[in-house]
Enzyme design. Structure first.
Site, short mmCIF file in Angstrom:
data_model
loop_
_atom_site.label_atom_id
_atom_site.label_comp_id
_atom_site.label_asym_id
_atom_site.label_seq_id
_atom_site.Cartn_x
_atom_site.Cartn_y
_atom_site.Cartn_z
N TYR A 150 -8.44 37.79 -10.63
CA TYR A 150 -7.70 36.67 -10.01
C TYR A 150 -7.85 35.43 -10.87
O TYR A 150 -8.97 35.07 -11.26
CB TYR A 150 -8.24 36.39 -8.60
CG TYR A 150 -7.52 35.26 -7.90
CD1 TYR A 150 -6.19 35.39 -7.53
CD2 TYR A 150 -8.16 34.06 -7.62
CE1 TYR A 150 -5.52 34.35 -6.90
CE2 TYR A 150 -7.50 33.01 -6.98
CZ TYR A 150 -6.19 33.16 -6.62
OH TYR A 150 -5.52 32.13 -5.99
N ASP A 245 -12.03 33.16 -17.96
CA ASP A 245 -11.89 32.44 -16.70
C ASP A 245 -13.27 32.41 -16.06
O ASP A 245 -13.69 33.35 -15.40
CB ASP A 245 -10.86 33.15 -15.81
CG ASP A 245 -10.70 32.46 -14.46
OD1 ASP A 245 -11.54 31.58 -14.14
OD2 ASP A 245 -9.76 32.80 -13.72
N LYS A 273 -14.44 25.23 -9.37
CA LYS A 273 -15.53 25.44 -8.41
C LYS A 273 -16.76 24.57 -8.73
O LYS A 273 -16.70 23.37 -8.50
CB LYS A 273 -15.82 26.93 -8.27
CG LYS A 273 -14.56 27.65 -7.76
CD LYS A 273 -14.74 29.05 -7.24
CE LYS A 273 -13.47 29.47 -6.52
NZ LYS A 273 -12.69 30.52 -7.17
C1 LIG Z 1 -11.14 30.46 -7.43
C2 LIG Z 1 -10.65 31.05 -8.71
C3 LIG Z 1 -9.50 30.59 -9.34
C4 LIG Z 1 -8.57 29.57 -8.71
O1 LIG Z 1 -9.19 28.35 -8.48
P1 LIG Z 1 -8.52 27.38 -7.35
O2 LIG Z 1 -9.33 26.13 -7.46
O3 LIG Z 1 -8.67 28.11 -6.06
O4 LIG Z 1 -7.10 27.18 -7.73
C5 LIG Z 1 -9.18 31.11 -10.57
N1 LIG Z 1 -9.95 32.03 -11.16
C6 LIG Z 1 -11.07 32.50 -10.59
C7 LIG Z 1 -11.91 33.50 -11.30
C8 LIG Z 1 -11.44 32.06 -9.32
O5 LIG Z 1 -12.50 32.57 -8.71
#
Ligand SMILES: *Cc1c(COP(=O)(O)O)cnc(C)c1O
Length: 436
Positions: A150, A245, A273
Site C-alpha cells: 500500500y 516507502d 506517520k
Molecule cells: C499509511 C501509509 C501510506 C499513506 O499515508 P497517508 O498519510 O495515509 O496518506 C503510504 N504508504 C504506507 C506504507 C503506509 O503505511
C-alpha cells in the site's frame, strides 16, 4: 458478527448511527468503520500514554497508535507543550519557518541517503510526488509495485495484479482510469524471479520500483534475506529508481528505518506517520541530483498550501528528538518481543493456528498455520477468527487494529504491566476465537 457486549458502548453506537448521515459510512477513512470485524466502532474521547478512552469511558491499551505515528505514546507532555507553544505563535504562514529546517536536519541525519527533503501533508502525497519525480528523472512511465503493498490512495498505486506475476494492473477502485493502472506492474512480494521477469517484459520502461521494505499493509511481512539487496541490484542494472516507502518503517524499526536496519540504500525515500508525531506530515527525499528536479529548482511541479506547517513540523521535531535518546529502540524491541512471543504461547496453549510476524515494534499475528511471506499467504489467514479475537480483546480493554491485514505497534509509553495485562486478556480471547 455478534459482539458480546459487557461494557457499555451505547454512546459510541449512537454517535456512529448519527455519523452515517454526516460522513460516508460514518468515517473519514474506511478501515475505521470496523467492516472487517463487525460491531460498533468506538468513538475515542481522549488518550494518554499507551491508553485511549472511548466516549463511554471504557479504557483500552492501545496497539493501533493512530496506525503508526504515535511511537512516543498519546499526548506526550513534551510534544503537547511544543505544539501549544507553536500554536500560540500562529498556525500557518505560507512561508518557510525554522521548524522546517529543524525537522529536515533530523531527517537527513537519520537517513544518510537523503540529501534534500520536501515536506508534504500526508503519506499519499509523498508517494504520489516521489513517483512523479522518478518518472521525470528517468523519462519512463511504468512503475513496479508489489501485491498487497500500500502506498496511499493515488491512482497509480491503487493497483494490484489480479492473478500471478506480470498481470497488468487492474484498478482496485472505480474511478481509477484504466490508462493509469496500465502503467503499473504488480508482482508478488519477496519473489525475486517475478521481479526479473517484470523487468524482462518491460525493458527500459520501468521508472521506479516502489516497495514497503517491511510490508505493513497486508499485515507485517518481513523482507526475506536478499530481497531488498536484489531489488537494489536490479534497479541499478536496469536504470530504474528504487523507492523505499518507509511511511511505517521510518523511525519505527530503527531511527533510520529499514535502510538502516537492512543496510540497503534506496534512491528515494517516502516518510509519513511518525515523522509528523501525530500531526499530518509526509516527506520524500533522496539524492540531490534527483531532488533538484523539483520546482522551483527543476521542472517537476509539486506544491502544498499547508506543506511544512509549523505545528506539524514542531510535533515531528519534538517526537523525533525523543527517539534520539539512547536505548529507545532496545526498549521497543524488548517489549514487542515479550508481547509477540507471549501471544504465540497463548495461541498455542489454546490450540489456535497462529503465526506471528514481527520486525522491531511492528507486528501482526495471523490466524494461520502457514508462514506468511507475501499477499497470497497472508490472505490464507482465518479472518472470522481474527474478528472474534479482536472483539474479545476489545471487550477486555485491548485495542488492536480492526482488520487481520494491519500492523500493531508498541510505543515508548507501553510498560511491562501493559504487556502482562494484554497477555492475560489474550489467553481468554484465543480460547473464544477458536470456537466456531
Ligand atoms: C499509511 C501509509 C501510506 C499513506 O499515508 P497517508 O498519510 O495515509 O496518506 C503510504 N504508504 C504506507 C506504507 C503506509 O503505511
Amino acid at each position: 458478527m455478534t459482539e458480546i457486549v459487557t461494557a457499555s458502548t451505547a454512546r459510541s453506537a449512537a454517535l456512529f448511527a448519527e455519523a452515517q448521515g454526516l460522513l460516508p459510512g460514518g468515517v473519514d477513512s474506511p478501515v475505521r468503520a470496523f467492516r472487517a470485524v463487525g460491531g460498533t466502532p468506538r468513538f475515542i474521547a481522549r488518550a494518554r500514554g499507551a491508553a485511549v478512552w472511548d466516549v463511554d469511558d471504557n479504557r483500552y491499551i492501545d496497539y493501533l497508535a493512530s496506525w503508526g505515528p504515535l511511537i512516543a505514546g498519546h499526548a506526550h507532555p513534551g510534544v503537547v507543550a511544543a505544539i501549544q507553544e507553536a500554536a500560540a505563535r500562529g498556525t500557518s504562514y505560507g512561508a518557510t519557518t525554522e521548524a522546517e529546517l529543524d525537522l529536515a536536519r533530523i531527517v537527513k541525519q537519520a537517513f544518510p541517503s537523503i540529501d534534500l527533503v520536501r515536506f508534504v501533508s500526508s503519506g499519499t502525497e509523498a508517494t504520489m510526488s516521489a513517483l512523479r519525480l522518478a518518472r521525470a528523472f528517468t523519462r519512463r512511465d511504468k512503475i513496479l509495485k508489489f501485491d498487497g503493498g500500500y502506498h496511499g490512495h493515488a491512482d497509480d498505486v491503487l493497483v494490484q495484479a489480479g492473478s500471478g506475476p506480470l498481470t497488468f494492473g487492474q484498478p482496485d477502485s472505480p474511478g481509477v482510469p484504466a490508462a493509469s493502472a496500465s502503467q503499473t506492474v504488480s508482482v508478488p512480494y519477496n519473489d525475486l524471479a517475478a521481479i526479473r521477469d517484470a523487468f524482462q517484459a518491460h525493458p527500459g520502461e520501468i521508472a521506479a520500483v516502489i516497495v514497503e521494505p517491511v510490508a505493513g499493509n497486508m499485515g507485517v511481512v518481513p523482507p526475506q534475506p536478499g530481497f531488498l539487496e536484489h531489488l537494489r541490484a536490479m534497479t541499478r542494472e536496469q536504470g530504474s529508481l528504487l523507492i523505499f516507502d518507509e511511511i511505517i518503517t521510518g523511525f519505527r524499526i530503527a531511527l533510520g528505518g529499514a535502510q538502516e536496519r537492512f543496510r540497503v540504500t534506496p534512491d528515494l525515500t517516502c516518510l509519513g506517520k511518525i515523522v509528523g508525531g501525530g500531526l499530518p506530515v509526509g516527506a520524500y527525499g533522496g539524492r540531490r541530483e534527483i531532488m533538484e528536479q523539483i520546482s522551483p529548482v527543476g521542472p517537476v511541479y509539486q506544491a502544498g498550501t499547508l506543506s511544512g506547517n509549523p505545528l506539524a513540523m514542531t510535533a515531528g521535531v519534538s517526537t523525533l528528538r525523543l527517539l534520539g535518546e539512547p536505548g529507545v529502540y532496545d526498549h521497543l524491541e524488548r517489549l514487542a518481543a515479550r508481547l509477540v512471543d507471549g501471544l504465540g504461547s497463548a495461541a498455542q496453549a489454546a490450540g489456535v493456528a497462529y503465526t506471528a510476524n514481527r520486525v522491531g515494534s511492528m507486528f501482526t499475528g495471523f490466524f494461520s498455520d502457514a508462514t506468511v511471506t507475501d499477499y497470497a499467504s497472508a490472505k490464507r489467514a482465518n479472518t472470522r477468527r481474527y474478528a472474534r479475537f479482536f472483539h474479545a480483546m476489545l471487550e477486555r480493554g485491548v485495542y488492536l487494529a480492526p482488520s487481520q491485514f494491519e500492523a500493531g505497534f508498541v510505543s515508548l509509553a507501553h510498560t511491562d504491566a501493559d504487556i502482562d495485562a494484554t497477555l492475560t486478556a489474550a489467553e481468554a480471547a484465543f480460547a473464544l476465537a477458536s470456537r466456531e
